[in-house]
Design a protein around this motif. Structure first.
Motif, PDB file in Angstrom:
ATOM      1  N   ARG A 156      -4.675   7.780  10.741  1.00 56.90           N
ATOM      2  CA  ARG A 156      -3.798   7.289   9.897  1.00 56.90           C
ATOM      3  C   ARG A 156      -2.571   7.624   9.152  1.00 56.90           C
ATOM      4  NH1 ARG A 156      -5.921   6.454   4.718  1.00 56.90           N
ATOM      5  NH2 ARG A 156      -5.527   4.421   4.648  1.00 56.90           N
ATOM      6  N   PRO A 157      -1.717   7.505   9.606  1.00 57.09           N
ATOM      7  CA  PRO A 157      -0.490   8.031   9.800  1.00 57.09           C
ATOM      8  C   PRO A 157      -0.090   7.819   8.408  1.00 57.09           C
ATOM      9  CG  PRO A 157       0.502   6.060  10.565  1.00 57.09           C
ATOM     10  CD  PRO A 157      -1.491   5.725  10.731  1.00 57.09           C
ATOM     11  N   VAL A 158      -0.519   8.205   7.236  1.00 57.38           N
ATOM     12  CA  VAL A 158      -0.296   8.712   6.261  1.00 57.38           C
ATOM     13  C   VAL A 158       1.709   8.915   5.810  1.00 57.38           C
ATOM     14  CG1 VAL A 158      -2.246   8.315   5.142  1.00 57.38           C
ATOM     15  CG2 VAL A 158      -0.875  10.623   4.856  1.00 57.38           C
ATOM     16  N   PRO A 159       1.583   8.720   4.568  1.00 60.28           N
ATOM     17  CA  PRO A 159       2.846   9.915   3.926  1.00 60.28           C
ATOM     18  C   PRO A 159       2.793  11.051   4.117  1.00 60.28           C
ATOM     19  CG  PRO A 159       3.211   7.773   2.914  1.00 60.28           C
ATOM     20  CD  PRO A 159       1.390   7.668   3.753  1.00 60.28           C
ATOM     21  N   GLY A 160       4.392  11.526   4.720  1.00 54.31           N
ATOM     22  CA  GLY A 160       3.925  13.284   4.638  1.00 54.31           C
ATOM     23  C   GLY A 160       2.768  13.877   5.663  1.00 54.31           C
ATOM     24  N   PHE A 161       2.764  12.937   7.170  1.00 53.05           N
ATOM     25  CA  PHE A 161       1.773  13.046   8.045  1.00 53.05           C
ATOM     26  C   PHE A 161       2.962  14.092   9.220  1.00 53.05           C
ATOM     27  CE2 PHE A 161      -0.291  12.844  11.666  1.00 53.05           C
ATOM     28  CZ  PHE A 161      -1.457  13.533  12.033  1.00 53.05           C
ATOM     29  N   VAL A 210       7.594   9.038   1.878  1.00 53.29           N
ATOM     30  CA  VAL A 210       7.147   7.917   1.429  1.00 53.29           C
ATOM     31  C   VAL A 210       6.164   6.678   2.113  1.00 53.29           C
ATOM     32  CG1 VAL A 210       9.439   7.566   0.007  1.00 53.29           C
ATOM     33  CG2 VAL A 210       9.166   6.292   1.556  1.00 53.29           C
ATOM     34  N   SER A 211       5.652   5.920   1.602  1.00 47.88           N
ATOM     35  CA  SER A 211       5.297   4.455   2.646  1.00 47.88           C
ATOM     36  C   SER A 211       6.358   3.746   2.565  1.00 47.88           C
ATOM     37  CB  SER A 211       4.191   4.317   1.353  1.00 47.88           C
ATOM     38  OG  SER A 211       4.682   3.248   0.495  1.00 47.88           O
ATOM     39  N   PRO A 234       0.280  -1.047   4.265  1.00 49.46           N
ATOM     40  CA  PRO A 234       2.583  -0.700   4.245  1.00 49.46           C
ATOM     41  C   PRO A 234       2.029   0.608   3.372  1.00 49.46           C
ATOM     42  CG  PRO A 234       2.025  -3.592   4.344  1.00 49.46           C
ATOM     43  CD  PRO A 234       0.817  -2.843   4.503  1.00 49.46           C
ATOM     44  N   GLY A 235       1.063   0.060   1.878  1.00 45.78           N
ATOM     45  CA  GLY A 235       1.720   1.021   0.775  1.00 45.78           C
ATOM     46  C   GLY A 235       0.562   2.227   1.874  1.00 45.78           C
ATOM     47  N   GLU A 236       0.537   2.585   2.361  1.00 47.36           N
ATOM     48  CA  GLU A 236      -0.278   3.907   2.563  1.00 47.36           C
ATOM     49  C   GLU A 236       0.120   4.266   4.118  1.00 47.36           C
ATOM     50  OE1 GLU A 236      -4.166   2.298   2.781  1.00 47.36           O
ATOM     51  OE2 GLU A 236      -4.962   4.042   1.618  1.00 47.36           O
ATOM     52  N   VAL A 237       1.309   3.125   4.664  1.00 45.70           N
ATOM     53  CA  VAL A 237       1.738   4.040   5.819  1.00 45.70           C
ATOM     54  C   VAL A 237       3.035   4.614   5.948  1.00 45.70           C
ATOM     55  CG1 VAL A 237       2.645   3.805   7.990  1.00 45.70           C
ATOM     56  CG2 VAL A 237       0.486   2.387   7.203  1.00 45.70           C
ATOM     57  N   SER A 238       3.352   5.706   6.341  1.00 43.33           N
ATOM     58  CA  SER A 238       4.818   6.710   6.216  1.00 43.33           C
ATOM     59  C   SER A 238       5.544   5.597   6.549  1.00 43.33           C
ATOM     60  CB  SER A 238       4.465   7.647   6.826  1.00 43.33           C
ATOM     61  OG  SER A 238       5.673   8.134   7.421  1.00 43.33           O
TER      62      SER A 238
END
Length: 540
Positions: free
Chosen positions: A479-484, A227-228, A259-263
């Motif tokens: 960019r540490p996006v969710p799931g990375f 999740v973000s 924040p909405g795009e960060v794990s």
């Protein structure tokens, strides 16, 4: 900035040059602002994307280990080889000097960072960084099992302030004008972060370690990656705009991403991973220099100078029974050199590695945040109502992350001219759009943005701005996006494929000095093990 200060230490600017290659004058009304527009050499790098053929090799060079990429990871790999007594290696760097996004510049007033500008006191698990700092004389001794740091290289007070409701306040979280909900949410959030910071798994590993590879693997912790950070905050019921504003600052600071795009794993790591160990300062103290982390990479490069080959565009890598064959275009002479090595360490970000190793699918899973950094020369330090000027100065209402005063560590009794390092992550648009903007926007436009933002924070600087040099980073940080973190792609990309070994902070998902150093050192140790070279690991 995702990153007591004194004067420049002798030798710390090895390899550093002034930002840009000449002065350009820009005019707006009756104001003329000198400056330059610089950045990573995208024209040189973009040749990897073109269809034009490279010249055939005209000479050959043999070495036991080749390192491709001279950022912190590549320099750390070279340092580890040299430490083990290996002298038969070469480091090939695309740019005209090494250092990656830790590079620095300087002018007649001061040195200044072009990117990363501080190093927190290392955690106990960051053994490799601790050893490096001891070798560099930044750690001067030990007391009760804890390192003693050179006091002149610890950030001096005041270290942070924020402009909120028209007045500068100490720290980076507003402390006045808060309602009951704000105070409750902020207290609950930081209590939760403290719990995460102190948590250990059954093996004694920290929930959030630095380097991240030493983190616990408990299922509930790994689930945070799905999740973000924004979604996680929603689930906790924390909606205070003050808390959300601070969290946004943190995510943009270390990740260049909203924040909405960060794990959520990355977001919590920012707040819960720092547990610095020192005998003579607080755990959350930072080390800094006028040139930022350019101090560290400059001193590393000075020791490794005889092994460094800059202005080298590696464009072909083949492996075979004899090892690795590397073709590199010398940007200065125009000739292609063939480097034959028994092993190669690719200390390149994955978007470059994917170009060098066609068919390497991992590159598509890695995204990067664009940034702008400006070095602003002013006649006098900024002031303003409230708390006195600090090292790091942030405005609550600005789109930027504020500015660092690069002469903050100076011992001068009477402050004079200084350089302000101003930071802007382009997180309010897609990375592709931001990279296009970096190429299209003129120096004059960037200068106006920087100047207007600074004057919005500090009207007292009116008439004091003398120069604005702008530096662009198209791929400043991962960019540490969710799931990375725990989906498998990152781990797969980091896995060695002898005789190829991989090292870059993006393999950790965190663009931090400690991560780049760990990845570079680990790759060097893997390569030495593959080649049967005796060595002692500095990471465990």
């Amino acid at each position: 900035m995702g990153i007591s200060r004194r004067a420049v230490v002798a030798g710390s600017l090895a390899g550093a040059t002034a930002l840009g290659a000449g002065v350009v004058l820009r005019t707006r009304g009756d104001e003329t602002i000198p400056g330059t527009l610089g950045g990573a050499d995208f024209k040189r790098g973009h040749k990897l994307r073109g269809a034009a053929p490279f010249p055939a090799p005209s000479r050959e060079l043999r070495t036991r280990v080749a390192i491709i990429g001279g950022g912190v990871a590549g320099l750390s790999a070279a340092w580890a080889l040299a430490d083990a007594g290996v002298s038969d290696f070469r480091l090939l760097e695309l740019e005209d000097r090494t250092g990656g996004n830790a590079r620095a510049g300087r002018n007649a007033i001061s040195a200044y960072p072009l990117g990363a500008h501080y190093l927190p006191i290392p955690n106990a698990e960051a053994k490799g960084v601790v050893r490096l700092l001891e070798q560099l004389g930044i750690i001067t001794g030990w007391q009760d099992g804890k390192p003693v740091f050179d006091a002149y290289q610890l950030v001096s007070d005041p270290d942070e302030r924020i402009l909120y409701l028209g007045k500068w306040q100490e720290g980076l979280v507003p402390a006045t004008g808060l309602d009951k909900r704000d105070r409750a949410d902020i207290a609950a959030f930081f209590a939760a972060m403290a719990t995460f910071r102190d948590r250990r798994d059954a093996q004694g590993r920290p929930a959030f370690a630095l380097p991240m590879e030493f983190s616990a693997r408990d299922a509930d912790l790994m689930a945070l990656d799905r999740v973000s950070f924004g979604q996680w905050l929603d689930a906790q019921g924390w909606h205070s705009p003050i808390l959300r504003g601070h969290v946004r600052y943190a995510c943009r600071d270390d990740y260049g991403t909203e924040p909405g795009e960060v794990s959520a794993w990355a977001g919590i790591h920012y707040f819960a991973s720092r547990r610095g160990v020192a005998a003579n300062c607080a755990p959350d103290t930072v080390l800094t220099w006028p040139e930022g982390n350019g101090h560290l990479v400059g001193r590393m490069a000075a020791r490794l100078q005889t092994y460094l080959d800059c202005a080298q565009l590696v464009h072909r890598i083949d492996t075979g029974p004899a090892g690795v064959m590397i073709d590199s275009l010398d940007a200065r002479s125009g000739e292609t050199v063939r480097v034959t090595a028994e092993a190669a360490i690719l200390a390149t970000p994955q978007f470059v590695t994917a170009r060098l190793l066609p068919g390497r699918a991992e590159g598509k899973d890695f995204g990067y945040a664009p940034w702008v950094v400006a070095a602003v020369s002013v006649d006098r330090p900024p002031e303003g109502p409230g708390t006195a000027v600090a090292w790091d100065n942030v405005s609550w209402t600005s789109a930027s992350l504020g500015y660092v005063v690069d002469t903050h560590q100076s011992l001068d009794a009477v402050p004079g001219a200084t350089v302000l390092s101003w930071y802007l992550p382009l997180s309010d648009m897609t990375p592709a759009t931001a990279r296009r903007l970096l190429l299209d926007r003129s120096l004059a436009e960037w200068q106006r943005i920087v100047r207007d933002d600074l004057l919005g924070m500090n009207p007292d600087l009116a008439g004091a701005i003398r120069r604005i040099d702008v530096w662009r980073w198209g791929h400043a940080m991962i960019r540490p996006v969710p799931g990375f973190f725990w989906s498998g792609a990152r781990e797969s990309a980091a896995a060695a494929q002898p005789p190829l070994f991989f090292a870059n902070s993006d393999l950790s998902g965190l663009s931090l000095f400690e991560e780049a150093h760990y990845r570079g050192t680990r790759a060097a140790e893997e390569a030495m093990a593959h080649l049967g070279i005796p060595h002692h690991s500095t990471l465990i």
